[in-house]
Design a protein around this motif. Structure first.
Motif, PDB file in Angstrom:
ATOM      1  N   VAL A   1     -38.674  14.803  27.310  1.00  0.00           N
ATOM      2  CA  VAL A   1     -39.108  15.655  28.420  1.00  0.00           C
ATOM      3  C   VAL A   1     -40.465  16.296  28.113  1.00  0.00           C
ATOM      4  O   VAL A   1     -41.264  16.553  28.991  1.00  0.00           O
ATOM      5  CB  VAL A   1     -38.055  16.744  28.696  1.00  0.00           C
ATOM      6  CG1 VAL A   1     -38.506  17.646  29.815  1.00  0.00           C
ATOM      7  CG2 VAL A   1     -36.745  16.097  29.041  1.00  0.00           C
ATOM      8  N   LEU A   2     -40.709  16.536  26.824  1.00  0.00           N
ATOM      9  CA  LEU A   2     -41.947  17.213  26.455  1.00  0.00           C
ATOM     10  C   LEU A   2     -43.171  16.304  26.575  1.00  0.00           C
ATOM     11  O   LEU A   2     -44.292  16.772  26.676  1.00  0.00           O
ATOM     12  CB  LEU A   2     -41.846  17.774  25.031  1.00  0.00           C
ATOM     13  CG  LEU A   2     -40.864  18.934  24.865  1.00  0.00           C
ATOM     14  CD1 LEU A   2     -40.836  19.400  23.430  1.00  0.00           C
ATOM     15  CD2 LEU A   2     -41.215  20.104  25.782  1.00  0.00           C
ATOM     16  N   SER A   3     -42.964  14.993  26.536  1.00  0.00           N
ATOM     17  CA  SER A   3     -44.094  14.077  26.786  1.00  0.00           C
ATOM     18  C   SER A   3     -43.541  12.936  27.645  1.00  0.00           C
ATOM     19  O   SER A   3     -43.170  11.894  27.129  1.00  0.00           O
ATOM     20  CB  SER A   3     -44.672  13.539  25.490  1.00  0.00           C
ATOM     21  OG  SER A   3     -43.686  12.943  24.709  1.00  0.00           O
TER      22      SER A   3
ATOM     23  N   LEU B   1     -34.538  16.972  22.990  1.00  0.00           N
ATOM     24  CA  LEU B   1     -35.111  16.512  24.263  1.00  0.00           C
ATOM     25  C   LEU B   1     -35.468  15.027  24.259  1.00  0.00           C
ATOM     26  O   LEU B   1     -36.340  14.590  24.982  1.00  0.00           O
ATOM     27  CB  LEU B   1     -36.322  17.373  24.654  1.00  0.00           C
ATOM     28  CG  LEU B   1     -36.008  18.864  24.775  1.00  0.00           C
ATOM     29  CD1 LEU B   1     -37.275  19.655  24.958  1.00  0.00           C
ATOM     30  CD2 LEU B   1     -35.056  19.125  25.934  1.00  0.00           C
TER      31      LEU B   1
ATOM     32  N   VAL C   1     -36.831  23.905  30.113  1.00  0.00           N
ATOM     33  CA  VAL C   1     -37.380  22.551  30.013  1.00  0.00           C
ATOM     34  C   VAL C   1     -36.872  21.675  31.160  1.00  0.00           C
ATOM     35  O   VAL C   1     -37.649  20.977  31.823  1.00  0.00           O
ATOM     36  CB  VAL C   1     -37.015  21.928  28.645  1.00  0.00           C
ATOM     37  CG1 VAL C   1     -37.321  20.436  28.635  1.00  0.00           C
ATOM     38  CG2 VAL C   1     -37.801  22.613  27.534  1.00  0.00           C
TER      39      VAL C   1
ATOM     40  N   ALA D   1     -39.312  20.344  33.991  1.00  0.00           N
ATOM     41  CA  ALA D   1     -39.484  18.881  34.011  1.00  0.00           C
ATOM     42  C   ALA D   1     -38.923  18.306  35.312  1.00  0.00           C
ATOM     43  O   ALA D   1     -39.415  17.308  35.820  1.00  0.00           O
ATOM     44  CB  ALA D   1     -38.779  18.254  32.814  1.00  0.00           C
TER      45      ALA D   1
ATOM     46  N   GLY E   1     -44.635  23.392  22.221  1.00  0.00           N
ATOM     47  CA  GLY E   1     -43.939  22.359  22.992  1.00  0.00           C
ATOM     48  C   GLY E   1     -44.196  22.498  24.483  1.00  0.00           C
ATOM     49  O   GLY E   1     -44.473  21.504  25.177  1.00  0.00           O
TER      50      GLY E   1
ATOM     51  N   ALA F   1     -46.237  19.861  26.904  1.00  0.00           N
ATOM     52  CA  ALA F   1     -45.591  19.281  28.084  1.00  0.00           C
ATOM     53  C   ALA F   1     -46.319  19.667  29.376  1.00  0.00           C
ATOM     54  O   ALA F   1     -45.968  19.173  30.450  1.00  0.00           O
ATOM     55  CB  ALA F   1     -44.137  19.740  28.153  1.00  0.00           C
TER      56      ALA F   1
ATOM     57  N   GLN G   1     -45.031  21.065  18.258  1.00  0.00           N
ATOM     58  CA  GLN G   1     -44.409  20.612  19.504  1.00  0.00           C
ATOM     59  C   GLN G   1     -42.897  20.407  19.402  1.00  0.00           C
ATOM     60  O   GLN G   1     -42.141  20.916  20.203  1.00  0.00           O
ATOM     61  CB  GLN G   1     -45.072  19.317  19.962  1.00  0.00           C
ATOM     62  CG  GLN G   1     -44.617  18.883  21.334  1.00  0.00           C
ATOM     63  CD  GLN G   1     -44.844  17.402  21.569  1.00  0.00           C
ATOM     64  OE1 GLN G   1     -45.618  16.770  20.874  1.00  0.00           O
ATOM     65  NE2 GLN G   1     -44.159  16.870  22.554  1.00  0.00           N
TER      66      GLN G   1
END
Lengths: 313, 421
Positions: free
Chosen positions: A63-65, A280, B81, B85, B102, B106, B384
């Motif tokens: 989710v972070l990238s 994640l 998150v 997201a 992090g 993102a 991150q």
């Protein structure tokens, strides 16, 4: 059933139900129309997430990238060759087998006691069912306090009767923690076993017991040869249901131990959670979740094949 | 847990705060951009009641309703998150210091430099520095946090000690002496459950031994020198009985309840412990507990050590009302409300001037000492995938604490696994 029958059942005359330009659907179309809402719900909330999870498990995606990269079966291979995942699989099997054996034996035993007439039986039956009404979250917090190393009731009781002189770290010892979680889970789920077996015991004809007794069979022989065959169909149902529940256990672990101490209660359900929602890594998390689904499906099929014939034939 | 009601009731204390020479009314102009229909904020339950109470006041002034979604700390990260997201309309999120990198990677947060402006110079450096990446500020701190040293002065006095230990070596000796005198069963109690709190203590101890977790080249060096010595110290504490064996099953929040029973001499904990330990409803050590600098290590020649934490409010990159979101943040973190939070939760303020304001210092005598602690504090790595790396370290440290492997073997394994991530 024809469309005319349906109209009659609805209290209408066949002619009155028709409007100009309206064609009655045939039986198959009508059946599809009737099941369509349920089908859409099932597709939406069951099949789509399952298919999406299978698709997701083929990707490396965080989710972070959020740039998904197709990796085929790499997530499964990485998990199955990861010693930490293998260890969590082993813990899950231990949790499942130990829970089922203990709960099955205790469930049948208590059901047998509650099936014999004694004064206050109804009250005791109600009492036995009580833990089933306790939500899992409450149960977990309740037992967490019972096991509390400093203020817990269990240490207090054992100290009082002189069985221990130093407080035991019930959830702080890697060797004890899983067993203590199993005990907490057993307290909560035992009523399911008891009520199912109690219901099954009602189907055992007294005459069979009487005839076996006349033939000189003792308690144990009567239990094995008379009672047990009547319990087997129930055992299959309970085993399948509870295997599914124990194999994907998460809530009680999350609340009581958070996978510790030293990872000793990190079962695969919790492992999948950590992979997906802490790390994640949604692809790897989905793969771990799918492994749980495959495993439960396989175990359930095996149960049905092994026990069904003996139980129902 | 402080409820929203308690916060509302305590609003009367604002008047007292004003008496300290602080401003409670807004000293800045409201945004001129169109008002949003509402603002949505996701915060931890630590700050949920405070934000709800402050937002209510803010809504009265602006007419903009605020929906505060409050989660337990352990689930907030996932909530934020997945919400961001997944494209949920969220304007403000709480940002723990270890989440900053992090979230920035993102693309969840927008820089606040344009909003904060020169006010950064008025903040305690540690408050703002750990929220700044490449010169960009990504959240406005709502509290400073660090590990402080709490000791039960009554127990120490009964043992013949009038001052707290200055080094952990001295603390170990005092613990043994108090045990011998049957004043305690164990000198110190820690929150060493397999969770983030364990890493906080480990990082502080490594720092106290003059080390760090990552070298300047970005390599994990937990399995070298101070990294290993810190874990050996932790294991020795448990083996010798200096530390309560319960420590490995208690979280950094649960351990405060245990210490409040009055059976231990020492505790290293966050600022909220000060309020919790002096709450007569739940604590047996009210007025018996004193706060001092966390001891250093004589072997390393250090005076003290600690690890910082704390949270800030970030503005999401997707909000359509950034200036109104900032207006609420500014309102909720102004000096008067910082005193409110300190008073109720003992979360240490972020504004420099509050540490030297005579009226504040008079009412909260520990505030100067708490400020001093920040001089000796270090940060956890701001990277991150911190949560995943921390998880690996937690597991291996816990294996050593529970006696399954040696400290060196545990940290070798951790360093190997972390290098792969």
């Amino acid at each position: 059933m024809t469309s005319i029958d349906l109209a009659e059942r609805a209290g209408q005359t066949p002619g009155a139900a028709r409007r100009p330009g309206f064609t009655e659907p045939n039986e198959t179309t009508l059946a599809w129309l009737l099941v369509l809402p349920s089908l859409l719900i099932i597709l939406g909330i069951k099949l789509y997430p399952l298919a999406y999870s299978l698709w997701l498990s083929g990707f490396k995606v965080s989710v972070l990238s959020p740039v998904a990269r197709y990796v085929g079966t790499d997530n499964y291979v990485a998990l199955l060759t990861n010693p930490n995942f293998q260890a969590s699989l082993g813990r899950t099997l231990y949790f499942t087998v130990a829970s089922l054996v203990i709960q099955m034996v205790l469930g049948i035993s208590i059901a047998l006691v509650l099936n014999t007439p004694f004064r206050g039986r109804t009250f005791v039956r109600a009492l036995v069912l009580l833990p089933w009404a306790v939500p899992t979250v409450v149960n977990a917090v309740l037992w967490q306090w019972i096991y509390h190393p400093q203020f817990g009731a269990l240490n207090g009781l054992l100290n009082l009767v002189g069985l221990i002189d130093q407080n035991v770290q019930w959830l702080g010892s890697p060797y004890l923690a899983m067993n203590m979680v199993i005990l907490a889970d057993t307290w909560k789920t035992l009523p399911l076993y008891v009520i199912m077996f109690l219901a099954a015991l009602q189907t055992v004809p007294d005459e069979l017991h009487q005839a076996a007794a006349v033939d000189g069979a003792g308690f144990w022989k009567r239990f094995v040869h008379v009672t047990l065959p009547f319990l087997k169909p129930t055992m299959v149902v309970v085993l399948v249901l509870r295997t599914m529940e124990t194999f994907r256990v998460f809530d009680i672990i999350f609340l009581m131990t958070a996978g510790g101490p030293a990872g000793s209660t990190t079962v695969i359900g919790y492992y999948a959670y950590l992979e997906a929602f802490r790390n994640l890594n949604f692809g790897a998390g989905a793969a771990a979740a799918n492994i749980i689904v495959f495993s439960v499906a396989l175990i359930s099929l095996a149960y049905l094949r092994l026990l069904r014939t003996r139980a129902f034939d | 847990m402080v409820t929203r009601r308690q916060f509302l009731v305590s609003a009367s204390a604002l008047a007292g705060s004003v008496g300290m020479g602080l401003h409670s009314s807004r000293a800045w102009a409201a945004p001129t951009s169109p008002k949003p229909s509402k603002l949505v904020a996701i915060v931890t339950s630590t700050y949920g009641p405070a934000l709800e109470a402050f937002a209510k006041e803010w809504t009265k002034q602006t007419g903009i309703p605020v929906e505060v979604i409050s989660q337990s700390y352990d689930t907030t990260y996932t909530k934020i998150v997945t919400a961001l997201a997944g494209g949920s309309a969220t304007d403000i999120v709480i940002v723990d210091s270890i989440w900053t990198a992090g979230f920035v990677q993102a693309g969840f947060l927008q820089p606040l430099n344009g909003f904060v402006g020169s006010a950064t110079k008025d903040l305690v450096p540690v408050s703002i520095d750990q929220r700044t990446i490449d010169g960009k500020v990504y959240s406005m701190p709502i509290s400073n946090e660090a590990k402080f040293f709490y000791y039960n002065a009554d127990i120490l006095k009964a043992g013949g000690y009038n001052t707290p230990p200055r080094t952990w070596e001295e603390a170990a000796k005092i613990s043994q002496d108090l045990k011998d005198k049957k004043l305690v069963k164990h000198g110190t109690i820690w929150g060493w459950q397999q969770s983030e709190g364990l890493i906080c203590d480990y990082v502080a101890l490594v720092n106290g031994l003059g080390g760090k977790l990552i070298d300047d080249g970005g390599k994990w060096i937990v399995n070298q020198g101070p990294g290993v010595k810190a874990l050996e110290f932790m294991v020795d504490q448990l083996k010798s009985g200096g530390a309560d064996p319960s420590s490995i099953s208690l979280s950094d929040r649960q351990v405060v309840d245990s210490f409040s029973a009055g059976e231990h001499a020492f505790l290293m904990s966050w600022s909220f412990a000060l309020g919790a330990l002096n709450n007569p409803k739940n604590s047996k050590v009210v007025d018996k507990v004193k706060l001092d600098l966390v001891p250093g290590f004589a072997s390393a020649g250090t005076t003290s050590t600690s690890v910082v934490g704390g949270s800030g409010f970030g503005v999401t990159a997707t909000t359509k009302a950034a200036d109104w979101a900032w207006d609420l943040i500014q309102f909720a973190t102004d000096r008067t409300r910082q005193i409110e939070i300190f008073k109720i939760r003992s979360n240490v303020p972020v504004w420099k001037e509050l540490y030297t304001n005579p009226a504040v210092v008079k009412e909260y005598p520990y505030i100067s000492q708490m400020e001093r602690q920040f001089e000796y504090a270090t940060w956890r790595p701001n990277i991150q995938n911190y949560a995943e790396l921390s998880g690996v370290l937690q597991l291996q440290i816990h294996k050593a604490l529970s006696g399954q492997v040696s400290p060196q073997a545990a940290l070798d394994q951790a360093a190997t696994e972390m290098a792969k991530l």
